[in-house]
Design an enzyme around this catalytic site. Structure first.
Site, PDB file in Angstrom:
ATOM      1  N   HIS A  79       0.812  -1.221   0.000  1.00 16.06           N
ATOM      2  CA  HIS A  79       0.000   0.000   0.000  1.00 16.06           C
ATOM      3  C   HIS A  79       0.846   1.272   0.000  1.00 16.06           C
ATOM      4  CE1 HIS A  79       0.166   0.851   4.430  1.00 16.06           C
ATOM      5  NE2 HIS A  79       0.158  -0.462   4.566  1.00 16.06           N
ATOM      6  N   ASP A  81      -0.104   4.384   1.144  1.00 16.43           N
ATOM      7  CA  ASP A  81      -0.311   5.391   2.200  1.00 16.43           C
ATOM      8  C   ASP A  81       0.414   5.049   3.487  1.00 16.43           C
ATOM      9  OD1 ASP A  81      -2.169   3.194   2.492  1.00 16.43           O
ATOM     10  OD2 ASP A  81      -3.280   4.373   3.943  1.00 16.43           O
ATOM     11  N   GLU A 175      -4.950   2.067   2.650  1.00 16.58           N
ATOM     12  CA  GLU A 175      -5.052   0.854   3.479  1.00 16.58           C
ATOM     13  C   GLU A 175      -5.217   1.212   4.946  1.00 16.58           C
ATOM     14  OE1 GLU A 175      -3.773  -2.664   5.849  1.00 16.58           O
ATOM     15  OE2 GLU A 175      -2.937  -0.648   5.865  1.00 16.58           O
ATOM     16  N   ASP A 198       3.232  -6.510   3.670  1.00 18.42           N
ATOM     17  CA  ASP A 198       2.819  -5.438   4.576  1.00 18.42           C
ATOM     18  C   ASP A 198       3.028  -5.847   6.027  1.00 18.42           C
ATOM     19  OD1 ASP A 198       1.729  -3.034   5.392  1.00 18.42           O
ATOM     20  OD2 ASP A 198      -0.352  -3.707   5.208  1.00 18.42           O
ATOM     21  N   HIS A 379       3.667   3.056  12.626  1.00 16.77           N
ATOM     22  CA  HIS A 379       2.717   4.146  12.921  1.00 16.77           C
ATOM     23  C   HIS A 379       3.242   5.171  13.916  1.00 16.77           C
ATOM     24  CE1 HIS A 379      -0.960   1.534  11.587  1.00 16.77           C
ATOM     25  NE2 HIS A 379       0.052   1.488  10.749  1.00 16.77           N
TER      26      HIS A 379
HETATM   27 ZN    ZN Z   1       0.599  -1.470   6.361  1.00 20.35          ZN
END
Ligand code: ZN
Length: 404
Positions: A79, A81, A175, A198, A379
């Site tokens: 992904h 993003d 995502e 991922d 994150h």
């Molecule tokens: Zn991810």
């Protein structure tokens, strides 16, 4: 132009592709489109075929077969993003030769990546790590996956003597806000199965994820002047607090692990007249998941018995555990497992405490386990990517393609 894998990853981190769940568009933010366009250009230079970047910024391309043999078409997906949780703008990555101990990410803001807080750092002593400057996330989730896939197909393009079937690759927007599969054209992709790249640390192989739903509970109160409120006022905020207190306190993210599900209060808003609670509900087990949703329903009824007409529940399923779609096709897992071992990686099978694009794609007819891209601490500002893990991710992809 032949970029090495690390350079490629670093280049992608210079694009701000943070997605936003406040946006109604697809992709939710323009930076994702810019990255998709840059990648499309790159794929063309590499010599891939059928490169299509659609209006929603789903990018697909083909690495043509080098063998006439009948081979199932498989795919790899990552992904574009990065998480809405922290900015991905002006990412300032730095490569550190890790000798152990603390890594000062930002002197000024005293942000330190420390093995005291993150003991898994100890596994990477002696390695080169890509870290942040302590003010943004890194974006290894999932630009490491994007880079690994592209470098893998580039390698195969440059080595036509390696026999393989047709391979499809895809890069998807949004995502991180749970919309990555929304406009994914499974038919156009045309694969028997695929892998999302991922995952986190080296060796991760995942084909179990949460069943997921979101819930919003709206409370209506009755505002009266507080001086004359006796037996009249209903304070919506207090209803919300009471409702929240009815949920089992041990079933929260901060108290759960492995296969334990939870209710997670993501937001609360409240005044006297109106209040709302927003939850996400997660459980690997479908029965327990349904029970959790039922509990919210029954608590809503309970509140409405106490205060008729005060409370309303909006609940929606988000995705399901892909295990039921993937497990009947064990060879998909086996292939990834063997490929990892062949490149010297020990597979680590564990349940995802979250979801991936692959979970929803699996239910759309494209079984799609998730493989590691190498990064850790996703994150947030402590995110880091060991270069050796990224390289192993690329090698695993190549090995899967070779051995099918
Ligand atoms: Zn991810």
């Amino acid at each position: 132009m032949n970029m090495n894998l690390t350079e490629r990853f670093l280049k992608y981190t210079s694009f701000d592709t943070q997605s936003s769940d406040m946006s109604e568009t697809t992709p939710s933010t323009p930076g994702q489109r810019r990255l998709a366009e840059a990648i499309a250009h790159e794929l063309k230079e590499i010599g891939l075929e059928d490169i299509i970047l659609d209006a929603n910024s789903y990018l697909m391309a083909t690495l043509p077969a080098t063998t006439g043999r009948e081979v199932p078409v498989i795919g790899f997906i990552a992904h574009l993003d990065t998480s809405p949780d922290l900015s991905g703008k002006d990412v300032n990555p730095r490569i550190v030769s890790y000798k152990g101990g603390d890594i000062v990410l930002s002197e000024k803001e005293s942000v330190v990546l420390s093995p005291t807080m993150f003991p898994e750092l100890n596994d990477y002593v002696g390695q080169e790590l890509i870290v942040t400057d302590g003010t943004t996330l890194l974006g290894a989730d999932d630009k490491a996956g994007v880079a690994a896939i592209i470098s893998a197909v580039e390698y195969l393009k440059e080595h036509p003597e390696i026999e393989h079937g047709k391979v499809r690759i895809a890069f998807t927007p949004d995502e991180e806000i749970g919309k990555g599969a929304n406009f994914f054209d499974v038919n156009r992709f045309g694969c028997k199965w695929a892998y999302t790249i991922d995952g986190g640390a080296i060796g991760e192989l995942e084909y179990e994820n949460f069943n997921a739903a979101s819930a919003r509970i709206l409370f209506k109160g009755l505002n009266v002047h507080p001086g004359t409120a006796k037996d009249k006022m209903v304070n919506a905020s207090l209803l919300a607090i009471e409702f929240a207190s009815w949920l089992p306190s041990e079933q929260r993210p901060e108290h759960t692990d492995n296969y334990e599900g939870f209710f997670h209060l993501t937001s609360m808003k409240g005044e006297v007249e109106e209040a709302s609670l927003t939850y996400i509900i997660r459980d690997h087990d479908r029965t327990l998941f349904e029970q959790k949703k039922e509990l919210l329903k029954s608590l809503t009824e309970r509140m409405n018995r106490k205060h008729p007409g005060s409370t309303c529940l909006l609940q929606a399923d988000q995705y399901y555990n892909m295990r039921e779609m993937v497990e009947p096709k064990q060879h998909i897992i086996r292939l990834a497992f063997d490929a990892m071992e062949a490149v010297g990686v020990t597979p680590v099978v564990k349940p995802i405490r979250g979801g991936t694009d692959g979970a929803r794609l699996s239910f759309m007819g494209l079984p799609c386990p998730n493989l590691f891209a190498g990064g850790l601490n996703f994150h947030g500002r402590y995110e880091f990517l060991p270069i050796a893990s990224l390289e192993k991710s690329m090698q695993t992809i190549i090995k899967i393609i070779e051995s099918i």
